[in-house]
Design a protein around this motif. Sequence first.
Motif, PDB file in Angstrom:
ATOM      1  N   GLN A  48      38.772  17.881  47.880  1.00 32.42           N
ATOM      2  CA  GLN A  48      38.540  17.796  46.439  1.00 32.42           C
ATOM      3  C   GLN A  48      39.226  16.570  45.817  1.00 32.42           C
ATOM      4  O   GLN A  48      40.119  16.682  44.985  1.00 32.42           O
ATOM      5  CB  GLN A  48      39.005  19.075  45.746  1.00 32.42           C
ATOM      6  N   ALA A  71      39.200  13.261  43.501  1.00 33.15           N
ATOM      7  CA  ALA A  71      38.523  12.773  42.295  1.00 33.15           C
ATOM      8  C   ALA A  71      38.065  11.329  42.476  1.00 33.15           C
ATOM      9  O   ALA A  71      38.783  10.498  43.024  1.00 33.15           O
ATOM     10  CB  ALA A  71      39.456  12.867  41.092  1.00 33.15           C
ATOM     11  N   GLY A  86      36.965  11.921  38.088  1.00 31.95           N
ATOM     12  CA  GLY A  86      36.886  13.341  38.428  1.00 31.95           C
ATOM     13  C   GLY A  86      36.245  14.163  37.334  1.00 31.95           C
ATOM     14  O   GLY A  86      35.476  13.668  36.510  1.00 31.95           O
ATOM     15  N   LYS A  87      36.562  15.433  37.306  1.00 34.67           N
ATOM     16  CA  LYS A  87      35.955  16.355  36.347  1.00 34.67           C
ATOM     17  C   LYS A  87      36.455  16.132  34.918  1.00 34.67           C
ATOM     18  O   LYS A  87      35.907  16.681  33.983  1.00 34.67           O
ATOM     19  CB  LYS A  87      36.227  17.795  36.767  1.00 34.67           C
ATOM     20  N   VAL A 122      33.930  14.849  41.969  1.00 33.72           N
ATOM     21  CA  VAL A 122      34.956  15.291  42.911  1.00 33.72           C
ATOM     22  C   VAL A 122      34.291  15.383  44.274  1.00 33.72           C
ATOM     23  O   VAL A 122      33.318  16.123  44.445  1.00 33.72           O
ATOM     24  CB  VAL A 122      35.563  16.646  42.501  1.00 33.72           C
TER      25      VAL A 122
END
Length: 126
Positions: A38, A40, A44-45, A52
């Motif tokens: 996970q 980024a 990222g988010k 991600v």
Amino acid sequence: VNADDAVVPAPPKGWPGSDLEWMAYWWLTKERIPFEYQTAFQGGKQTVGGQVADFLILDRAPPLILGIQGEYWHYRTGEQRALQILNKMKLQAEGPTVIYIKGEDLRNYLDSTMRAALSGRQLFAD
């Protein structure tokens, strides 16, 4: 889960990802492949348009990203499929190779699917 005759244990309690991601995580760990989970990219988010990456494989040049693609969330509609292609192009523009792995391939052929992905082969057309 039994894939390629490997019995994958259930994910640990509190596992933050999907069952498919757990299968890949378990396999990479078992095979002692260095990776980040996970990671980024492009903010990222927390950023509009950010992503991600499921798995960033650390011992490759250029870097290798493995994206686990469950059929329901990623390929149910033409719009979802187009978004996956766009996301892949955006990641590749930063330099890494991006290989998508379909959930059904992980469930049925874990070992051979992961080995193909690590060699840079995606088992289906985008």
